[in-house]
Write a protein that holds these residues in place. Structure first.
Motif, PDB file in Angstrom:
ATOM      1  N   ILE A 147       0.807  -1.215   0.000  1.00 17.58           N
ATOM      2  CA  ILE A 147       0.000   0.000   0.000  1.00 17.58           C
ATOM      3  C   ILE A 147       0.849   1.278   0.000  1.00 17.58           C
ATOM      4  CG2 ILE A 147      -2.033  -1.078   1.027  1.00 17.58           C
ATOM      5  CD1 ILE A 147      -1.151   0.012   3.733  1.00 17.58           C
ATOM      6  N   SER A 148       2.179   1.120   0.120  1.00 20.90           N
ATOM      7  CA  SER A 148       3.046   2.295   0.078  1.00 20.90           C
ATOM      8  C   SER A 148       3.703   2.493  -1.287  1.00 20.90           C
ATOM      9  CB  SER A 148       4.139   2.181   1.149  1.00 20.90           C
ATOM     10  OG  SER A 148       5.069   1.161   0.812  1.00 20.90           O
ATOM     11  N   ASP A 149       3.451   1.573  -2.241  1.00 20.09           N
ATOM     12  CA  ASP A 149       4.140   1.638  -3.533  1.00 20.09           C
ATOM     13  C   ASP A 149       3.253   0.976  -4.593  1.00 20.09           C
ATOM     14  OD1 ASP A 149       5.796   1.399  -5.749  1.00 20.09           O
ATOM     15  OD2 ASP A 149       7.507   0.599  -4.632  1.00 20.09           O
ATOM     16  N   GLU A 150       2.845   1.734  -5.605  1.00 17.99           N
ATOM     17  CA  GLU A 150       1.926   1.183  -6.609  1.00 17.99           C
ATOM     18  C   GLU A 150       2.555   0.053  -7.417  1.00 17.99           C
ATOM     19  OE1 GLU A 150       2.641   4.299 -10.343  1.00 17.99           O
ATOM     20  OE2 GLU A 150       0.812   4.436  -9.127  1.00 17.99           O
ATOM     21  N   ASN A 151       3.876   0.009  -7.469  1.00 20.55           N
ATOM     22  CA  ASN A 151       4.559  -1.086  -8.156  1.00 20.55           C
ATOM     23  C   ASN A 151       5.071  -2.143  -7.175  1.00 20.55           C
ATOM     24  OD1 ASN A 151       4.135   0.483 -10.400  1.00 20.55           O
ATOM     25  ND2 ASN A 151       6.219   0.313 -11.185  1.00 20.55           N
ATOM     26  N   GLY A 152       4.557  -2.100  -5.960  1.00 21.30           N
ATOM     27  CA  GLY A 152       5.066  -2.983  -4.924  1.00 21.30           C
ATOM     28  C   GLY A 152       4.138  -4.127  -4.586  1.00 21.30           C
ATOM     29  N   LEU A 153       4.743  -5.218  -4.145  1.00 24.72           N
ATOM     30  CA  LEU A 153       4.019  -6.393  -3.663  1.00 24.72           C
ATOM     31  C   LEU A 153       4.691  -6.897  -2.394  1.00 24.72           C
ATOM     32  CD1 LEU A 153       3.646  -8.230  -7.058  1.00 24.72           C
ATOM     33  CD2 LEU A 153       1.689  -7.642  -5.614  1.00 24.72           C
ATOM     34  N   THR A 154       3.918  -7.541  -1.563  1.00 24.35           N
ATOM     35  CA  THR A 154       4.436  -8.123  -0.331  1.00 24.35           C
ATOM     36  C   THR A 154       4.001  -9.582  -0.262  1.00 24.35           C
ATOM     37  OG1 THR A 154       4.275  -5.995   0.787  1.00 24.35           O
ATOM     38  CG2 THR A 154       4.473  -7.912   2.173  1.00 24.35           C
ATOM     39  N   LEU A 155       4.884 -10.439   0.220  1.00 22.59           N
ATOM     40  CA  LEU A 155       4.516 -11.848   0.387  1.00 22.59           C
ATOM     41  C   LEU A 155       5.277 -12.445   1.564  1.00 22.59           C
ATOM     42  CD1 LEU A 155       7.053 -13.753  -0.836  1.00 22.59           C
ATOM     43  CD2 LEU A 155       6.144 -12.870  -2.983  1.00 22.59           C
ATOM     44  N   TRP A 156       4.816 -13.600   1.971  1.00 24.62           N
ATOM     45  CA  TRP A 156       5.415 -14.360   3.066  1.00 24.62           C
ATOM     46  C   TRP A 156       5.740 -15.746   2.540  1.00 24.62           C
ATOM     47  CZ3 TRP A 156       7.144 -14.086   8.019  1.00 24.62           C
ATOM     48  CH2 TRP A 156       7.170 -15.253   8.783  1.00 24.62           C
ATOM     49  N   LEU A 157       6.891 -16.280   2.943  1.00 20.68           N
ATOM     50  CA  LEU A 157       7.249 -17.627   2.503  1.00 20.68           C
ATOM     51  C   LEU A 157       7.895 -18.406   3.630  1.00 20.68           C
ATOM     52  CD1 LEU A 157      10.602 -17.936   1.914  1.00 20.68           C
ATOM     53  CD2 LEU A 157      10.005 -16.321   0.108  1.00 20.68           C
ATOM     54  N   SER A 158       7.864 -19.719   3.495  1.00 18.94           N
ATOM     55  CA  SER A 158       8.515 -20.603   4.453  1.00 18.94           C
ATOM     56  C   SER A 158       8.990 -21.849   3.721  1.00 18.94           C
ATOM     57  CB  SER A 158       7.547 -20.984   5.573  1.00 18.94           C
ATOM     58  OG  SER A 158       8.193 -21.775   6.563  1.00 18.94           O
ATOM     59  N   SER A 159      10.155 -22.351   4.121  1.00 16.13           N
ATOM     60  CA  SER A 159      10.703 -23.539   3.470  1.00 16.13           C
ATOM     61  C   SER A 159      11.711 -24.211   4.393  1.00 16.13           C
ATOM     62  CB  SER A 159      11.378 -23.152   2.145  1.00 16.13           C
ATOM     63  OG  SER A 159      11.799 -24.298   1.432  1.00 16.13           O
ATOM     64  N   ASP A 160      11.887 -25.498   4.198  1.00 12.86           N
ATOM     65  CA  ASP A 160      12.812 -26.271   5.020  1.00 12.86           C
ATOM     66  C   ASP A 160      14.247 -25.940   4.631  1.00 12.86           C
ATOM     67  OD1 ASP A 160      14.490 -28.371   6.085  1.00 12.86           O
ATOM     68  OD2 ASP A 160      12.687 -29.573   6.383  1.00 12.86           O
ATOM     69  N   GLN A 161      14.951 -25.332   5.547  1.00  6.20           N
ATOM     70  CA  GLN A 161      16.317 -24.872   5.281  1.00  6.20           C
ATOM     71  C   GLN A 161      17.276 -26.027   4.998  1.00  6.20           C
ATOM     72  OE1 GLN A 161      18.712 -25.512   7.922  1.00  6.20           O
ATOM     73  NE2 GLN A 161      20.426 -24.810   6.649  1.00  6.20           N
ATOM     74  N   ILE A 162      17.072 -27.164   5.626  1.00  5.30           N
ATOM     75  CA  ILE A 162      18.004 -28.273   5.433  1.00  5.30           C
ATOM     76  C   ILE A 162      17.722 -28.989   4.112  1.00  5.30           C
ATOM     77  CG2 ILE A 162      18.964 -30.379   6.446  1.00  5.30           C
ATOM     78  CD1 ILE A 162      18.102 -29.421   9.166  1.00  5.30           C
ATOM     79  N   ARG A 163      16.464 -28.984   3.686  1.00  6.43           N
ATOM     80  CA  ARG A 163      16.117 -29.642   2.431  1.00  6.43           C
ATOM     81  C   ARG A 163      16.311 -28.674   1.257  1.00  6.43           C
ATOM     82  NH1 ARG A 163      13.895 -34.751   3.051  1.00  6.43           N
ATOM     83  NH2 ARG A 163      12.895 -34.725   1.003  1.00  6.43           N
ATOM     84  N   LYS A 164      15.302 -27.879   0.907  1.00  3.88           N
ATOM     85  CA  LYS A 164      15.461 -26.992  -0.243  1.00  3.88           C
ATOM     86  C   LYS A 164      16.563 -25.970  -0.013  1.00  3.88           C
ATOM     87  CE  LYS A 164      14.954 -25.277  -4.241  1.00  3.88           C
ATOM     88  NZ  LYS A 164      15.618 -25.985  -5.369  1.00  3.88           N
ATOM     89  N   GLY A 165      16.767 -25.561   1.228  1.00  2.44           N
ATOM     90  CA  GLY A 165      17.806 -24.577   1.507  1.00  2.44           C
ATOM     91  C   GLY A 165      19.210 -25.126   1.474  1.00  2.44           C
ATOM     92  N   ALA A 166      19.367 -26.426   1.284  1.00  6.90           N
ATOM     93  CA  ALA A 166      20.715 -27.009   1.282  1.00  6.90           C
ATOM     94  C   ALA A 166      20.764 -28.299   0.463  1.00  6.90           C
ATOM     95  CB  ALA A 166      21.185 -27.252   2.724  1.00  6.90           C
ATOM     96  N   ALA A 167      20.456 -29.440   1.100  1.00  2.00           N
ATOM     97  CA  ALA A 167      20.700 -30.745   0.472  1.00  2.00           C
ATOM     98  C   ALA A 167      19.861 -30.979  -0.773  1.00  2.00           C
ATOM     99  CB  ALA A 167      20.454 -31.857   1.497  1.00  2.00           C
ATOM    100  N   LEU A 168      18.577 -30.675  -0.709  1.00  2.00           N
ATOM    101  CA  LEU A 168      17.708 -30.933  -1.856  1.00  2.00           C
ATOM    102  C   LEU A 168      18.148 -30.122  -3.074  1.00  2.00           C
ATOM    103  CD1 LEU A 168      15.194 -32.131  -3.227  1.00  2.00           C
ATOM    104  CD2 LEU A 168      13.881 -30.221  -2.274  1.00  2.00           C
ATOM    105  N   ASN A 169      18.473 -28.859  -2.870  1.00  4.79           N
ATOM    106  CA  ASN A 169      18.896 -28.034  -4.006  1.00  4.79           C
ATOM    107  C   ASN A 169      20.125 -28.634  -4.684  1.00  4.79           C
ATOM    108  OD1 ASN A 169      18.289 -25.238  -5.299  1.00  4.79           O
ATOM    109  ND2 ASN A 169      20.526 -25.252  -5.056  1.00  4.79           N
TER     110      ASN A 169
END
Length: 335
Positions: free
Chosen positions: A299-321
Motif C-alpha cells: 500500500i506504500s508503492d503502486e509497483n510494490g508487492l508483499t509476500l510471506w514464505l517458508s521452506s525447510d532450510q536443510i532440504r530446499k535450503g541445502a541438500a535438496l537443491n
C-alpha cells in the motif's frame, strides 16, 4: 553413478542420505567422508552399511562422478583440488566459491543451465535464505523485472547446524528445570527469544548473511536487482521463513502473481488468509517446496508487492537443491 558425500555426519550430510534415497537417485557406489571426529562412524543407506572415511589429500576421489560437499568453507577451499582433480563434479554447500566468477551459483528453478559451464568443476549451492527467496521470486520476475527487494528473515536453529538445534532444545529443558543455560552456538540465549544477528557483522552494519542475499540474488537471477535484508534467528527448530517486499518495473495484480506462483516449479501457494491459511515453519519442515502466501499489494508503492514464505532450510535450503542440481546434470548429459 559413483557418489561421494563430504561432511556426512552433519545435519545437511544426513539429509543428503535421506533425499538421495527418497528420490531414487542412481547410485552404483557411495563413499562417505568426514573429519577425524566422524571417521569410522557407520551409516546405513539402502540396507547397506557404509563406514565414514577420513577426508585426506589423496586419490580417494579418483572414480567419483559427483561429490556433495557440506563441511564448511575452510574444508571446501582446502580440498577442492583434491576432490575435482580426477574429474569429479563438486557441488559445494559452503560460501567458499559462491561469488567466484568461474563457479556457477545455481538454483535449478531459476538458472539450471548455468550448471553446465563450470571451468573449475565446482558448482556452488547458494545460501539457504537466498535459495528459498529466489524460487518464490522467479515466476514474478518473468511477469515484470524486479527492481528492488526488502526482506526480513525468520531463521530457525537448524540454520546453524545439528548441534545448534540440540542446544535450543536443551535450553528449553534447562529453563523449565531451573538449570544453568548453555549458550555456545548463538550469540545469546535463543529459547523464548529472537536474535537480530545471523553471522558476523560487516563494516556497513549488515551481517555477512544479509550481504549474501544481496550479491547471490543478483548472480542467480542474472539481474541488477538490489536486495536489502535483515536476518533474524528465531526459536523455531526447523524451516526458515521470510517476509518479502518487492518493487517491479510495472504494476502487477495479486491475481496474476498468485497464478504465476501456483504454476511455478518448486512453489506451493498457500494463501487463504481469511481462513487462517498461510505458510508456517511447523508445517513446512520436512517438505521440499517453498510455500508462499499472504500475497498482497504494497500500500506504500503502486509497483510494490508483499509476500510471506517458508521452506525447510536443510532440504530446499541445502541438500535438496544440491541433489536437484545433480539430477539436472544427469538428465542433460552435463557430467
Amino acid at each position: 553413478m559413483n557418489i561421494a558425500i563430504v561432511g556426512v555426519s552433519g545435519a545437511v550430510g544426513q539429509e543428503f542420505l535421506r533425499i538421495l534415497d527418497q528420490r531414487n537417485f542412481p547410485i552404483d557406489n557411495l563413499v562417505l567422508f568426514g573429519s577425524s571426529r566422524s571417521a569410522g562412524s557407520k551409516y546405513t543407506f539402502r540396507n547397506k552399511e557404509y563406514e565414514v572415511k577420513l577426508l585426506q589429500h589423496n586419490d580417494d576421489f579418483k572414480d567419483i562422478d559427483i561429490a556433495f560437499v557440506s563441511a564448511g568453507g575452510g574444508t571446501s577451499l582446502e580440498y577442492a583440488e583434491t576432490i575435482t582433480k580426477h574429474g569429479a563434479v563438486m557441488i559445494d554447500n559452503s560460501s567458499a566459491f559462491r561469488m567466484d566468477k568461474d563457479v556457477p551459483l545455481v538454483v535449478p528453478e531459476c538458472n539450471a543451465k548455468d550448471a553446465l559451464t563450470r571451468p573449475k568443476r565446482i558448482i556452488a549451492n547458494p545460501n539457504c535464505t537466498t535459495i528459498m527467496m529466489v524460487v518464490a521470486l522467479q515466476p514474478i520476475e518473468e511477469l515484470s523485472h524486479i527492481k528492488r527487494i526488502k526482506v526480513s528473515s525468520y531463521q530457525s536453529a537448524s540454520g546453524a547446524g545439528a548441534a545448534a538445534m540440540a542446544e535450543l532444545q536443551q535450553q528449553y529443558s534447562d529453563l523449565v528445570n531451573n538449570k544453568p543455560l548453555t549458550i555456545e552456538k548463538f550469540p545469546h540465549q535463543l529459547a523464548y527469544n529472537v536474535i537480530p544477528q545471523v553471522d558476523v557483522f560487516t563494516e556497513n552494519g549488515y551481517t555477512k548473511e544479509e550481504m549474501k542475499m544481496f550479491y547471490e540474488t543478483q548472480k542467480i537471477m542474472h539481474s541488477d536487482v538490489k536486495c536489502s535484508a535483515t536476518c533474524v534467528r528465531v526459536s523455531s527448530l526447523r524451516s526458515h521463513s521470510e517476509s518479502v517486499w518487492i518493487e517491479t518495473e510495472k504494476p502487477l495484480t495479486v491475481e496474476e502473481v498468485r497464478a504465476a506462483i501456483e504454476k511455478a516449479p518448486g512453489c506451493t501457494l498457500k494463501d487463504d488468509v481469511f481462513n487462517g491459511v498461510y505458510p508456517m515453519p511447523l508445517e513446512t519442515a520436512g517438505e521440499d517446496n517453498v510455500f508462499i502466501g499472504r500475497i498482497r499489494k504494497d500500500i506504500s508503492d503502486e509497483n510494490g508487492l508483499t509476500l510471506w514464505l517458508s521452506s525447510d532450510q536443510i532440504r530446499k535450503g541445502a541438500a535438496l537443491n544440491a541433489v536437484q542440481i545433480a539430477e539436472y546434470l544427469i538428465a542433460n548429459n552435463g557430467l
